[in-house]
Design an enzyme around this catalytic site. Structure first.
Site, PDB file in Angstrom:
ATOM      1  N   LYS A  80      -8.330  11.558 -11.985  1.00  0.00           N
ATOM      2  CA  LYS A  80      -8.391  12.418 -10.794  1.00  0.00           C
ATOM      3  C   LYS A  80      -7.635  13.715 -11.075  1.00  0.00           C
ATOM      4  CE  LYS A  80      -6.698  12.342  -5.977  1.00  0.00           C
ATOM      5  NZ  LYS A  80      -6.035  11.533  -4.937  1.00  0.00           N
ATOM      6  N   THR A 348      -1.099   9.453  -0.407  1.00  0.00           N
ATOM      7  CA  THR A 348       0.328   9.455  -0.735  1.00  0.00           C
ATOM      8  C   THR A 348       1.021   8.095  -0.574  1.00  0.00           C
ATOM      9  OG1 THR A 348       0.603  10.289   1.508  1.00  0.00           O
ATOM     10  CG2 THR A 348       0.825  11.882  -0.269  1.00  0.00           C
TER      11      THR A 348
HETATM   12  C1  FAD Z   1      -7.936   3.868   5.566  1.00  0.00           C
HETATM   13  C2  FAD Z   1      -6.855   3.798   4.543  1.00  0.00           C
HETATM   14  C3  FAD Z   1      -7.006   4.481   3.348  1.00  0.00           C
HETATM   15  C4  FAD Z   1      -5.976   4.466   2.406  1.00  0.00           C
HETATM   16  N1  FAD Z   1      -6.108   5.191   1.259  1.00  0.00           N
HETATM   17  C5  FAD Z   1      -5.075   5.247   0.381  1.00  0.00           C
HETATM   18  C6  FAD Z   1      -5.158   5.995  -0.814  1.00  0.00           C
HETATM   19  O1  FAD Z   1      -6.171   6.614  -1.119  1.00  0.00           O
HETATM   20  N2  FAD Z   1      -4.079   6.003  -1.627  1.00  0.00           N
HETATM   21  C7  FAD Z   1      -2.941   5.323  -1.354  1.00  0.00           C
HETATM   22  O2  FAD Z   1      -1.970   5.403  -2.111  1.00  0.00           O
HETATM   23  N3  FAD Z   1      -2.864   4.558  -0.253  1.00  0.00           N
HETATM   24  C8  FAD Z   1      -3.886   4.503   0.610  1.00  0.00           C
HETATM   25  N4  FAD Z   1      -3.793   3.714   1.719  1.00  0.00           N
HETATM   26  C9  FAD Z   1      -2.602   2.861   1.888  1.00  0.00           C
HETATM   27  C10 FAD Z   1      -2.732   1.617   1.019  1.00  0.00           C
HETATM   28  O3  FAD Z   1      -3.882   0.899   1.380  1.00  0.00           O
HETATM   29  C11 FAD Z   1      -1.500   0.732   1.210  1.00  0.00           C
HETATM   30  O4  FAD Z   1      -0.347   1.508   1.128  1.00  0.00           O
HETATM   31  C12 FAD Z   1      -1.439  -0.286   0.104  1.00  0.00           C
HETATM   32  O5  FAD Z   1      -2.613  -1.024   0.054  1.00  0.00           O
HETATM   33  C13 FAD Z   1      -0.268  -1.217   0.306  1.00  0.00           C
HETATM   34  O6  FAD Z   1      -0.501  -2.057   1.384  1.00  0.00           O
HETATM   35  P1  FAD Z   1       0.542  -3.218   1.667  1.00  0.00           P
HETATM   36  O7  FAD Z   1       0.688  -4.001   0.422  1.00  0.00           O
HETATM   37  O8  FAD Z   1       1.740  -2.602   2.272  1.00  0.00           O
HETATM   38  O9  FAD Z   1      -0.168  -4.084   2.804  1.00  0.00           O
HETATM   39  P2  FAD Z   1      -1.369  -5.131   2.710  1.00  0.00           P
HETATM   40  O10 FAD Z   1      -2.359  -4.795   1.670  1.00  0.00           O
HETATM   41  O11 FAD Z   1      -1.894  -5.272   4.099  1.00  0.00           O
HETATM   42  O12 FAD Z   1      -0.681  -6.478   2.250  1.00  0.00           O
HETATM   43  C14 FAD Z   1       0.090  -7.257   3.132  1.00  0.00           C
HETATM   44  C15 FAD Z   1       0.326  -8.605   2.483  1.00  0.00           C
HETATM   45  O13 FAD Z   1       1.254  -9.335   3.252  1.00  0.00           O
HETATM   46  C16 FAD Z   1       0.834 -10.668   3.345  1.00  0.00           C
HETATM   47  N5  FAD Z   1       1.448 -11.281   4.535  1.00  0.00           N
HETATM   48  C17 FAD Z   1       1.447 -10.782   5.801  1.00  0.00           C
HETATM   49  N6  FAD Z   1       2.112 -11.639   6.618  1.00  0.00           N
HETATM   50  C18 FAD Z   1       2.554 -12.677   5.832  1.00  0.00           C
HETATM   51  C19 FAD Z   1       3.251 -13.865   6.093  1.00  0.00           C
HETATM   52  N7  FAD Z   1       3.654 -14.202   7.319  1.00  0.00           N
HETATM   53  N8  FAD Z   1       3.509 -14.704   5.053  1.00  0.00           N
HETATM   54  C20 FAD Z   1       3.108 -14.408   3.783  1.00  0.00           C
HETATM   55  N9  FAD Z   1       2.425 -13.279   3.495  1.00  0.00           N
HETATM   56  C21 FAD Z   1       2.133 -12.435   4.508  1.00  0.00           C
HETATM   57  C22 FAD Z   1      -0.684 -10.576   3.403  1.00  0.00           C
HETATM   58  O14 FAD Z   1      -1.306 -11.792   3.048  1.00  0.00           O
HETATM   59  C23 FAD Z   1      -0.931  -9.457   2.383  1.00  0.00           C
HETATM   60  O15 FAD Z   1      -1.013  -9.997   1.079  1.00  0.00           O
HETATM   61  C24 FAD Z   1      -4.810   3.711   2.662  1.00  0.00           C
HETATM   62  C25 FAD Z   1      -4.683   2.995   3.848  1.00  0.00           C
HETATM   63  C26 FAD Z   1      -5.681   3.044   4.790  1.00  0.00           C
HETATM   64  C27 FAD Z   1      -5.513   2.291   6.071  1.00  0.00           C
END
Ligand code: FAD
Length: 497
Positions: A80, A348
């Site tokens: 990119k 970001t």
């Molecule tokens: C529309 C959209 C577009 C995006 N585009 C980008 C992008 O282009 N670039 C970028 O850097 N970021 C982007 N993001 C952000 C990115 O998707 C997230 O920052 C990244 O995926 C990290 O997510 P996470 O791991 O915090 O949450 P999640 O992927 O939701 O993971 C949460 C985890 O917690 C676990 N969990 C929850 N509760 C419990 C429990 N009680 N016990 C055990 N496990 C549990 C779930 O099973 C899951 O594995 C985007 C977000 C959105 C909404």
């Protein structure tokens, strides 16, 4: 000074944030005897989007000694050069601009851009369109990879596109091989002591987990920092109106070079991303549910993508925009969506995950608890300055074709720092470097990015004076000639066979 390290860290959540946390924390402290455990639920889905990065991700892999040849094919990743922004304004010459990742090779032309743009702010009739000054804009236009086959003066910065599910899986497999422990289980109960420190997690399968430090990677549910410790939440929804998204994949023509950039095109009530992976395109519409219904948004997105998304399912997502006040509170560190989220216009989120972890490792190592305030304030400044940068995209739009584009221009909803930046830009002789430093607005975006945004959106007084004999202007023909030669050292960005 002696380094402080936690003896045991328990990470709850196995999305990208969870496995990035496990990877970096284990890398920093695993060899000193710190045990890292990830508890991840198969019953609670991951967010499942997030396919673009900033150049920070390059550093993440370098820190972990992971070669591109290893992780990129495993994650269907592509290179990119930056982000293209079509249709955000109504100015004929600036209906589109490119926000490039810049490198050492841009030092001279970047300087020329800032210099000429300052003259344009003063009313000199000069081309200050950012697309004409940065190498990666030229590479993007020609679908060239930012990886050169020649020796360059300095390093080249670039980002990636990748399949987020595969990236999570890749990091998980690798971390487990290196000794990170993993339990597929759901945390059902969390116990705290009288000081509100977490003492125990109790899981669905009956396990009781104790730890010195807990990392909340539970996504938008924010189970530890939000629901359990009730950390104060600072919403960004006044300034950023988009609260929903739809993601739809589409096919990619493997016989053609791959566009080395994300396209973020303005639509009627938000914007649509188009991210090329080696296997498919990821597309999505980030929109305000107050201005368009999910059904209409999906129809608009499908029309925007075209026939290549026919029969592909749509995933509808609600977004909570804001951040907690304390990312490290008591014995909990929040990382990823649990700590906060700014809409993905500049991709970001994973960069914020990485900065959070890097800062945390540094602060914790110094002297544990006394470092919490300094850490939290750094992370808040970083997130607030990203938010201002994103909000400026909306504030600077000039569209009137839909109430949405008028509503997102609300100056009252801008932070005082953002208002100061824009007011300074509008004063021809104001020193932008000075105001960006004074407002602490360069934590995430440096001066060239602010200039690309403001000049790219043509925030100029439309009255201009002739330049025919203005000796101060840097000649653009020389810059074009230079780039036409340099770009030849970068190969077309093609699919691997
Ligand atoms: C529309 C959209 C577009 C995006 N585009 C980008 C992008 O282009 N670039 C970028 O850097 N970021 C982007 N993001 C952000 C990115 O998707 C997230 O920052 C990244 O995926 C990290 O997510 P996470 O791991 O915090 O949450 P999640 O992927 O939701 O993971 C949460 C985890 O917690 C676990 N969990 C929850 N509760 C419990 C429990 N009680 N016990 C055990 N496990 C549990 C779930 O099973 C899951 O594995 C985007 C977000 C959105 C909404």
């Amino acid at each position: 000074m002696q380094q402080t390290i936690p003896r045991k860290i328990t990470i709850v959540g196995g999305g990208t944030a969870g496995w990035m946390s496990a990877s970096l924390l284990h890398h920093a402290w695993g060899h000193l005897g710190c045990e890292v455990l990830v508890i991840d639920s198969i019953d609670i889905p991951k967010i499942g989007v997030g396919e673009g990065s900033t150049p920070a991700l390059k550093r993440f892999f370098e820190t972990l000694n992971i070669e591109e040849s290893e992780w990129m094919p495993a994650c269907n990743a592509t290179y990119k050069c930056g982000i293209s922004f079509p249709s955000w304004t109504t100015h004929s010459a600036n209906n589109h601009y490119f926000h490039p990742f810049y490198s050492d090779v841009d030092l001279k032309t970047g300087k020329a851009f800032i210099h000429n743009t300052d003259l344009r702010r003063q009313g000199v009739n000069i081309d200050a369109h950012p697309d004409h000054y940065w190498l990666q804009s030229f590479l993007a236009k020609e679908y060239r990879s930012p990886k050169s086959d020649a020796k360059l003066n300095g390093t080249m910065e670039y980002g990636y596109h990748f399949d987020s599910a595969l990236l999570g899986e890749y990091l998980k497999t690798r971390a487990k091989k290196l000794g990170v422990l993993h339990a597929s289980d759901t945390v059902e109960q969390i116990n705290t002591d009288q000081n509100n420190n977490i003492t125990q997690l109790i899981t669905q399968s009956g396990n009781i987990v104790t730890s010195e430090l807990f990392v909340d990677c539970t996504g938008f549910s924010s189970l530890l920092i939000g629901k359990t410790l009730a950390a104060t939440y600072h919403s960004y929804s006044d300034g950023l109106l988009n609260d929903s998204a739809i993601a739809i994949a589409s096919s990619i023509d493997r016989s053609m070079p791959i566009p080395p950039y994300t396209e973020s095109a303005a639509l009627s009530a938000g914007w649509a991303w188009r991210i090329p992976l080696s296997s498919r395109y990821g597309n999505g519409y980030v929109y305000s549910s107050k201005h368009i219904s999910p059904e209409k948004a999906e129809a608009e997105l499908r029309e925007h993508i075209g026939p290549t998304c026919k029969d592909m399912p749509a995933k509808h997502i609600s977004m909570r925009l804001g951040r907690v006040e304390k990312h490290w509170h008591k014995n909990v560190l929040a990382v990823g969506l649990s700590q906060g989220f700014i809409e993905p216009l500049e991709a970001t989120a994973l960069m914020s995950v990485q900065f959070t972890l890097e800062e945390f490792i540094q602060h914790y190592s110094l002297d544990n608890l006394s470092q919490q305030n300094s850490f939290n304030s750094k992370i808040n400044t970083m997130l607030d300055s990203i938010k201002d940068y994103i909000q400026a995209h909306y504030f600077l739009n000039t569209r009137n074709d839909n109430q949405y584009w008028i509503d997102v221009r609300n100056e009252q909803a801008c932070s005082s720092k953002l208002r100061q930046i824009i007011a300074a830009w509008d004063q021809p002789l104001a020193d932008m470097e000075e105001i960006l430093t004074a407002t602490d607005s360069k934590r995430a975006y440096l001066t060239p990015s602010w200039y690309c945004l403001l000049a790219g959106k043509a925030r100029f007084n439309q009255q201009v004076a002739d330049i025919s004999d203005d000796k101060r202007v840097v000649n653009l023909d020389n810059i074009k000639r230079y780039f036409n030669i340099v770009t030849q050292h970068f190969p077309l960005h093609k699919h691997r066979n």
